[in-house]
Design a protein around this motif. Structure first.
Motif, PDB file in Angstrom:
ATOM      1  N   VAL A  66      25.953  33.672  35.966  1.00 13.94           N
ATOM      2  CA  VAL A  66      26.419  34.842  35.209  1.00 13.94           C
ATOM      3  C   VAL A  66      26.552  36.052  36.135  1.00 13.94           C
ATOM      4  O   VAL A  66      27.557  36.778  36.105  1.00 13.94           O
ATOM      5  N   ILE A  67      25.555  36.267  36.972  1.00 14.97           N
ATOM      6  CA  ILE A  67      25.573  37.420  37.876  1.00 14.97           C
ATOM      7  C   ILE A  67      26.719  37.312  38.873  1.00 14.97           C
ATOM      8  O   ILE A  67      27.486  38.269  39.069  1.00 14.97           O
ATOM      9  N   VAL A  68      26.872  36.141  39.491  1.00 15.42           N
ATOM     10  CA  VAL A  68      27.935  35.966  40.479  1.00 15.42           C
ATOM     11  C   VAL A  68      29.310  36.050  39.807  1.00 15.42           C
ATOM     12  O   VAL A  68      30.237  36.660  40.360  1.00 15.42           O
ATOM     13  N   ALA A  69      29.451  35.472  38.628  1.00 11.59           N
ATOM     14  CA  ALA A  69      30.727  35.569  37.904  1.00 11.59           C
ATOM     15  C   ALA A  69      31.048  37.026  37.593  1.00 11.59           C
ATOM     16  O   ALA A  69      32.207  37.450  37.707  1.00 11.59           O
ATOM     17  N   SER A  70      30.047  37.802  37.226  1.00  4.57           N
ATOM     18  CA  SER A  70      30.268  39.222  36.939  1.00  4.57           C
ATOM     19  C   SER A  70      30.760  39.967  38.176  1.00  4.57           C
ATOM     20  O   SER A  70      31.680  40.791  38.085  1.00  4.57           O
ATOM     21  N   VAL A  71      30.174  39.673  39.313  1.00  5.60           N
ATOM     22  CA  VAL A  71      30.607  40.320  40.562  1.00  5.60           C
ATOM     23  C   VAL A  71      32.038  39.914  40.876  1.00  5.60           C
ATOM     24  O   VAL A  71      32.891  40.766  41.167  1.00  5.60           O
ATOM     25  N   PHE A  72      32.335  38.622  40.829  1.00  8.38           N
ATOM     26  CA  PHE A  72      33.679  38.150  41.166  1.00  8.38           C
ATOM     27  C   PHE A  72      34.735  38.702  40.213  1.00  8.38           C
ATOM     28  O   PHE A  72      35.817  39.113  40.645  1.00  8.38           O
ATOM     29  N   VAL A  73      34.440  38.722  38.916  1.00  7.48           N
ATOM     30  CA  VAL A  73      35.410  39.254  37.943  1.00  7.48           C
ATOM     31  C   VAL A  73      35.611  40.749  38.179  1.00  7.48           C
ATOM     32  O   VAL A  73      36.741  41.244  38.167  1.00  7.48           O
ATOM     33  N   GLY A  74      34.532  41.477  38.419  1.00  7.98           N
ATOM     34  CA  GLY A  74      34.653  42.910  38.707  1.00  7.98           C
ATOM     35  C   GLY A  74      35.485  43.193  39.940  1.00  7.98           C
ATOM     36  O   GLY A  74      36.353  44.067  39.929  1.00  7.98           O
ATOM     37  N   VAL A  75      35.257  42.439  40.996  1.00  4.83           N
ATOM     38  CA  VAL A  75      36.037  42.620  42.228  1.00  4.83           C
ATOM     39  C   VAL A  75      37.491  42.207  41.981  1.00  4.83           C
ATOM     40  O   VAL A  75      38.422  42.878  42.435  1.00  4.83           O
ATOM     41  N   ALA A  76      37.692  41.114  41.252  1.00  5.12           N
ATOM     42  CA  ALA A  76      39.054  40.650  40.979  1.00  5.12           C
ATOM     43  C   ALA A  76      39.865  41.680  40.195  1.00  5.12           C
ATOM     44  O   ALA A  76      41.060  41.852  40.434  1.00  5.12           O
ATOM     45  N   LEU A  77      39.208  42.368  39.263  1.00  4.52           N
ATOM     46  CA  LEU A  77      39.918  43.343  38.437  1.00  4.52           C
ATOM     47  C   LEU A  77      40.249  44.633  39.179  1.00  4.52           C
ATOM     48  O   LEU A  77      41.213  45.310  38.841  1.00  4.52           O
ATOM     49  N   ARG A  78      39.465  44.991  40.176  1.00  5.74           N
ATOM     50  CA  ARG A  78      39.634  46.286  40.835  1.00  5.74           C
ATOM     51  C   ARG A  78      40.170  46.218  42.265  1.00  5.74           C
ATOM     52  O   ARG A  78      40.662  47.213  42.768  1.00  5.74           O
ATOM     53  N   SER A  79      40.044  45.073  42.924  1.00  5.24           N
ATOM     54  CA  SER A  79      40.418  45.028  44.341  1.00  5.24           C
ATOM     55  C   SER A  79      41.917  44.838  44.525  1.00  5.24           C
ATOM     56  O   SER A  79      42.619  44.367  43.637  1.00  5.24           O
ATOM     57  N   ASN A  80      42.362  45.202  45.695  1.00  4.69           N
ATOM     58  CA  ASN A  80      43.756  45.053  46.082  1.00  4.69           C
ATOM     59  C   ASN A  80      43.914  43.731  46.847  1.00  4.69           C
ATOM     60  O   ASN A  80      44.409  43.697  47.955  1.00  4.69           O
ATOM     61  N   ARG A  81      43.413  42.657  46.239  1.00  7.24           N
ATOM     62  CA  ARG A  81      43.433  41.318  46.826  1.00  7.24           C
ATOM     63  C   ARG A  81      43.762  40.313  45.732  1.00  7.24           C
ATOM     64  O   ARG A  81      43.530  40.562  44.558  1.00  7.24           O
ATOM     65  N   VAL A  82      44.232  39.128  46.141  1.00  7.23           N
ATOM     66  CA  VAL A  82      44.519  38.065  45.187  1.00  7.23           C
ATOM     67  C   VAL A  82      43.380  37.050  45.125  1.00  7.23           C
ATOM     68  O   VAL A  82      43.037  36.566  44.046  1.00  7.23           O
ATOM     69  N   TYR A  83      42.770  36.734  46.257  1.00  8.69           N
ATOM     70  CA  TYR A  83      41.788  35.658  46.283  1.00  8.69           C
ATOM     71  C   TYR A  83      40.580  35.875  45.364  1.00  8.69           C
ATOM     72  O   TYR A  83      40.014  34.883  44.880  1.00  8.69           O
ATOM     73  N   PRO A  84      40.134  37.113  45.058  1.00  3.80           N
ATOM     74  CA  PRO A  84      39.001  37.231  44.130  1.00  3.80           C
ATOM     75  C   PRO A  84      39.292  36.675  42.733  1.00  3.80           C
ATOM     76  O   PRO A  84      38.377  36.266  42.024  1.00  3.80           O
ATOM     77  N   ILE A  85      40.564  36.640  42.347  1.00  5.27           N
ATOM     78  CA  ILE A  85      40.917  36.037  41.062  1.00  5.27           C
ATOM     79  C   ILE A  85      40.565  34.553  41.086  1.00  5.27           C
ATOM     80  O   ILE A  85      40.029  34.003  40.128  1.00  5.27           O
TER      81      ILE A  85
END
Length: 165
Positions: A66-85
């Protein structure tokens, strides 16, 4: 000691070094989450004094996922990158495996094990390729934004004047 654990620790350690050297904030945040999960898992098993369980949902692994998914989803939504998705998607598969296991007693242990641990290795590969892509992009373009801006300015944001006459 488990050879997969040694491989995981080495791989994540190398990712950490690469993120510090060539990465920016999104890479460092994602690797930090992986680092915490990878190095926290053996500590967790030492504290609870049992190995991985496949017959029931392991609440420790569920919490870490849950914690790691939260970090990855947060980064995916805000970062200027594709791979976090992609990181978020595979981590969500791992997270959902716990709920699939809980829903039915007939969920095969092998399927639960593959669904909960299999995405981790794909995530390591994606993270490796993500850091390499960022380093290559930085080399060709120079520094670029790590985070998306909230929205682009609208053309219609200028005040309109009424024509006279």
């Amino acid at each position: 000691m488990d050879p997969f654990l040694i491989l995981n620790l080495i791989w994540v350690g190398l990712l950490g070094a690469a993120a510090l050297r060539w990465g920016a904030a999104p890479e460092r945040m994602c690797v930090a989450a992986l680092f915490a999960m990878t190095f926290g898992d053996p500590v967790y098993h030492l504290l609870v004094e049992h190995g991985p369980t496949y017959g029931t949902v392991d609440l420790g692994h569920l919490t870490m996922d849950v914690i790691v998914a939260s970090v990855f989803v947060g980064v995916a939504l805000r970062s200027n990158r594709v791979y976090p998705i992609w990181l978020a998607a595979f981590q969500l598969v791992s997270l959902l495996s716990h709920f699939a296991r809980e829903v039915t007693d007939f969920f095969p242990r092998l399927a639960y094990g593959l669904m909960s641990y299999g995405p981790y290795y794909i995530i390591l590969l994606i993270m490796t390729l993500g850091i390499a892509a960022h380093a290559r992009r930085s080399r060709y373009l120079g520094r670029y934004r790590s985070w998306r801006i909230s929205s682009s300015p609208s053309r219609d944001s200028r005040p309109r004047t009424q024509p006279s006459g």
